[in-house]
Design a protein around this motif. Structure first.
Motif, PDB file in Angstrom:
ATOM      1  N   LEU A 100      12.978  13.490 -13.975  1.00  0.00           N
ATOM      2  CA  LEU A 100      12.085  12.354 -14.148  1.00  0.00           C
ATOM      3  C   LEU A 100      11.351  12.125 -13.102  1.00  0.00           C
ATOM      4  CD1 LEU A 100      11.648   9.727 -15.814  1.00  0.00           C
ATOM      5  CD2 LEU A 100      13.613   8.710 -14.436  1.00  0.00           C
ATOM      6  N   ALA A 101       9.988  12.248 -13.326  1.00  0.00           N
ATOM      7  CA  ALA A 101       8.827  11.697 -12.053  1.00  0.00           C
ATOM      8  C   ALA A 101       8.508  10.305 -12.284  1.00  0.00           C
ATOM      9  CB  ALA A 101       7.956  12.718 -12.175  1.00  0.00           C
ATOM     10  N   ILE A 102       9.204   9.515 -11.498  1.00  0.00           N
ATOM     11  CA  ILE A 102       8.532   8.118 -11.309  1.00  0.00           C
ATOM     12  C   ILE A 102       7.517   8.063 -10.610  1.00  0.00           C
ATOM     13  CG2 ILE A 102       9.123   5.798 -10.583  1.00  0.00           C
ATOM     14  CD1 ILE A 102      12.103   6.267 -11.389  1.00  0.00           C
ATOM     15  N   THR A 103       6.348   7.842 -11.115  1.00  0.00           N
ATOM     16  CA  THR A 103       4.960   7.853 -10.420  1.00  0.00           C
ATOM     17  C   THR A 103       4.047   6.603 -10.454  1.00  0.00           C
ATOM     18  OG1 THR A 103       4.592  10.018 -11.510  1.00  0.00           O
ATOM     19  CG2 THR A 103       2.708   9.314 -10.596  1.00  0.00           C
ATOM     20  N   SER A 104       3.663   6.447  -9.120  1.00  0.00           N
ATOM     21  CA  SER A 104       2.950   4.999  -8.797  1.00  0.00           C
ATOM     22  C   SER A 104       1.703   5.414  -8.156  1.00  0.00           C
ATOM     23  CB  SER A 104       3.923   4.367  -7.705  1.00  0.00           C
ATOM     24  OG  SER A 104       3.746   4.832  -6.631  1.00  0.00           O
ATOM     25  N   VAL A 105       0.600   4.453  -8.421  1.00  0.00           N
ATOM     26  CA  VAL A 105      -0.758   4.570  -7.692  1.00  0.00           C
ATOM     27  C   VAL A 105      -1.010   3.097  -7.052  1.00  0.00           C
ATOM     28  CG1 VAL A 105      -2.921   5.006  -8.063  1.00  0.00           C
ATOM     29  CG2 VAL A 105      -1.578   6.443  -9.282  1.00  0.00           C
ATOM     30  N   ASP A 106      -1.283   2.862  -5.867  1.00  0.00           N
ATOM     31  CA  ASP A 106      -1.366   1.778  -5.149  1.00  0.00           C
ATOM     32  C   ASP A 106      -0.446   1.013  -5.226  1.00  0.00           C
ATOM     33  OD1 ASP A 106      -3.964   3.008  -4.591  1.00  0.00           O
ATOM     34  OD2 ASP A 106      -5.023   1.536  -5.998  1.00  0.00           O
ATOM     35  N   GLY A 107       1.018   1.485  -5.546  1.00  0.00           N
ATOM     36  CA  GLY A 107       2.095   0.569  -5.235  1.00  0.00           C
ATOM     37  C   GLY A 107       2.356   0.211  -6.711  1.00  0.00           C
ATOM     38  N   LEU A 108       1.813   0.573  -7.634  1.00  0.00           N
ATOM     39  CA  LEU A 108       2.060  -0.100  -9.227  1.00  0.00           C
ATOM     40  C   LEU A 108       2.530   1.312 -10.232  1.00  0.00           C
ATOM     41  CD1 LEU A 108      -1.288  -2.183  -9.670  1.00  0.00           C
ATOM     42  CD2 LEU A 108       1.098  -2.950  -8.803  1.00  0.00           C
ATOM     43  N   SER A 109       3.157   1.050 -10.957  1.00  0.00           N
ATOM     44  CA  SER A 109       3.727   1.990 -11.941  1.00  0.00           C
ATOM     45  C   SER A 109       2.496   2.537 -12.888  1.00  0.00           C
ATOM     46  CB  SER A 109       4.814   1.384 -12.875  1.00  0.00           C
ATOM     47  OG  SER A 109       5.038   2.163 -13.987  1.00  0.00           O
ATOM     48  N   VAL A 110       2.448   3.752 -13.042  1.00  0.00           N
ATOM     49  CA  VAL A 110       1.221   4.289 -13.822  1.00  0.00           C
ATOM     50  C   VAL A 110       1.590   3.894 -15.268  1.00  0.00           C
ATOM     51  CG1 VAL A 110       0.652   5.855 -12.095  1.00  0.00           C
ATOM     52  CG2 VAL A 110       1.960   6.631 -14.130  1.00  0.00           C
ATOM     53  N   ILE A 111       2.871   3.777 -15.699  1.00  0.00           N
ATOM     54  CA  ILE A 111       3.105   3.414 -17.150  1.00  0.00           C
ATOM     55  C   ILE A 111       2.957   1.859 -17.559  1.00  0.00           C
ATOM     56  CG2 ILE A 111       4.953   3.490 -18.761  1.00  0.00           C
ATOM     57  CD1 ILE A 111       5.807   6.056 -17.313  1.00  0.00           C
ATOM     58  N   ASP A 112       3.543   0.893 -16.464  1.00  0.00           N
ATOM     59  CA  ASP A 112       3.359  -0.515 -17.093  1.00  0.00           C
ATOM     60  C   ASP A 112       2.657  -1.376 -16.368  1.00  0.00           C
ATOM     61  OD1 ASP A 112       5.210  -0.546 -14.857  1.00  0.00           O
ATOM     62  OD2 ASP A 112       6.839  -0.959 -16.463  1.00  0.00           O
ATOM     63  N   GLY A 113       1.978  -0.736 -15.219  1.00  0.00           N
ATOM     64  CA  GLY A 113       1.254  -1.515 -14.295  1.00  0.00           C
ATOM     65  C   GLY A 113       1.974  -2.606 -13.383  1.00  0.00           C
ATOM     66  N   LYS A 114       3.344  -2.557 -13.312  1.00  0.00           N
ATOM     67  CA  LYS A 114       4.112  -3.474 -12.638  1.00  0.00           C
ATOM     68  C   LYS A 114       4.454  -2.972 -11.211  1.00  0.00           C
ATOM     69  CE  LYS A 114       6.631  -5.649 -16.636  1.00  0.00           C
ATOM     70  NZ  LYS A 114       7.684  -5.632 -17.211  1.00  0.00           N
ATOM     71  N   GLU A 115       4.738  -3.579 -10.179  1.00  0.00           N
ATOM     72  CA  GLU A 115       5.057  -3.130  -9.144  1.00  0.00           C
ATOM     73  C   GLU A 115       6.170  -2.202  -9.140  1.00  0.00           C
ATOM     74  OE1 GLU A 115       7.123  -5.422  -5.512  1.00  0.00           O
ATOM     75  OE2 GLU A 115       5.082  -5.775  -5.109  1.00  0.00           O
ATOM     76  N   SER A 116       5.934  -1.036  -8.359  1.00  0.00           N
ATOM     77  CA  SER A 116       6.860   0.234  -8.643  1.00  0.00           C
ATOM     78  C   SER A 116       8.149   0.042  -7.762  1.00  0.00           C
ATOM     79  CB  SER A 116       6.021   1.458  -8.272  1.00  0.00           C
ATOM     80  OG  SER A 116       5.644   1.405  -7.141  1.00  0.00           O
ATOM     81  N   ASN A 117       9.206   0.598  -8.378  1.00  0.00           N
ATOM     82  CA  ASN A 117      10.508   0.638  -7.889  1.00  0.00           C
ATOM     83  C   ASN A 117      11.300   1.839  -8.282  1.00  0.00           C
ATOM     84  OD1 ASN A 117      12.400  -0.325 -10.063  1.00  0.00           O
ATOM     85  ND2 ASN A 117      11.052  -2.173  -9.970  1.00  0.00           N
ATOM     86  N   LEU A 118      12.451   2.081  -7.670  1.00  0.00           N
ATOM     87  CA  LEU A 118      13.139   3.203  -7.889  1.00  0.00           C
ATOM     88  C   LEU A 118      14.452   2.523  -8.516  1.00  0.00           C
ATOM     89  CD1 LEU A 118      13.039   5.269  -4.929  1.00  0.00           C
ATOM     90  CD2 LEU A 118      11.713   5.413  -7.179  1.00  0.00           C
ATOM     91  N   ASN A 119      14.477   1.431  -9.441  1.00  0.00           N
ATOM     92  CA  ASN A 119      15.578   0.759 -10.039  1.00  0.00           C
ATOM     93  C   ASN A 119      15.931   1.709 -11.209  1.00  0.00           C
ATOM     94  OD1 ASN A 119      15.697  -1.206  -8.306  1.00  0.00           O
ATOM     95  ND2 ASN A 119      14.524  -2.513  -9.485  1.00  0.00           N
TER      96      ASN A 119
END
Length: 266
Positions: free
Chosen positions: A49-68
């Motif tokens: 599973l590759a959780i991916t962010s750009v500029d601190g945002l999730s590339v899937i839902d645009g929310k602030e990314s985290n590893l929860n």
């Protein structure tokens, strides 16, 4: 960029861009108006599973990314790779990534200038699929006998339930460009500034719409990431302040085929 059994490259015009390593951090040059994509390779024998962010945002839902536990990401089958080319807006479409000025970035336009401190970085956290009873892969990560058959497509992990996922474009190993990224390590003794002299003046924009169909399956990931990638990007001007372009190393490499035939030794 390599870690463990995984590779992450930033692709421009279908090629990986050059990476520069300074003080254990990896940097690339971004050029305003240029589209880019993120290529992730899984060289291991387990799905990831590759959780991916750009500029601190999730590339899937645009929310602030985290590893929860409910963080969203893409799934890549063993010995496969995929390309993430934009911000996901539906099960069928994404908005293309492109380098732009920080003020025009999706993160700044979405959250405001005061909350744009994470603009300028691309992140990928890799989680391996959790081993289940009767389907264990040993610590050397070799392919077991009677290994399970996985779908031919990657998937995206969504928060519909604790272990749900969604698919983007896959790049099969047989068709993936085999060129490797040129890594350039900058000696700390030759850099001519400190990080306080550099500002991140580029961000990632909300680009043109592209087709990228997805579907949902289930997966169970491990509790902790197996590898975390961070790639910082900036303009040439700002990277020059770090000494990346001011002193390029000069060296002569050996030749693999310098002559046609064998000659007797002296």
């Amino acid at each position: 960029m390599y870690k463990q059994n995984y590779e992450v490259d930033i692709m421009v015009y279908g090629k990986p861009v050059r990476e520069y390593v300074d003080k254990k951090k990896t940097y690339i040059e971004g050029k305003q108006g240029t589209d880019f994509a993120i290529r992730i390779k899984n060289n291991g024998s387990k799905r990831i599973l590759a959780i991916t962010s750009v500029d601190g945002l999730s590339v899937i839902d645009g929310k602030e990314s985290n590893l929860n536990m409910d963080s969203q990401g893409y799934i890549i089958s063993p010995y496969d790779s995929m390309i993430i080319s934009g911000w996901r807006i539906s099960d069928e479409k994404v908005k293309q990534f492109f380098f732009t000025n920080k003020e025009n970035s999706y993160a700044t336009r979405k959250n405001g200038v005061d909350n744009s401190e994470n603009v300028g970085v691309i992140g990928v956290a890799i989680f391996r699929e959790h081993s289940t009873k009767g389907n264990c892969i040993n610590t050397f990560d070799t392919v077991p006998l009677n290994s399970p058959t996985y779908p031919a497509n990657p998937w995206i992990y969504t928060n519909l339930n604790p272990h749900s996922i969604v698919a983007d474009m896959i790049v099969n190993n047989s068709t993936t460009d085999n060129s490797t990224t040129n890594n350039l390590t900058i000696n700390n003794s030759t850099t001519n500034n400190t990080s306080k002299d550099m500002t991140f003046e580029l961000g990632t924009g909300w680009g043109d719409e592209k087709n990228s169909e997805v579907q949902i399956v289930d997966i169970e990931k491990e509790d902790y990431p197996d590898a975390i990638f961070e790639i910082f990007y900036n303009s040439r001007t700002q990277l020059e302040k770090m000494g990346i372009y001011s002193k390029k190393p000069s060296y002569i490499t050996p030749k693999a085929f310098p002559n046609n035939y064998c000659k007797p030794p002296k």
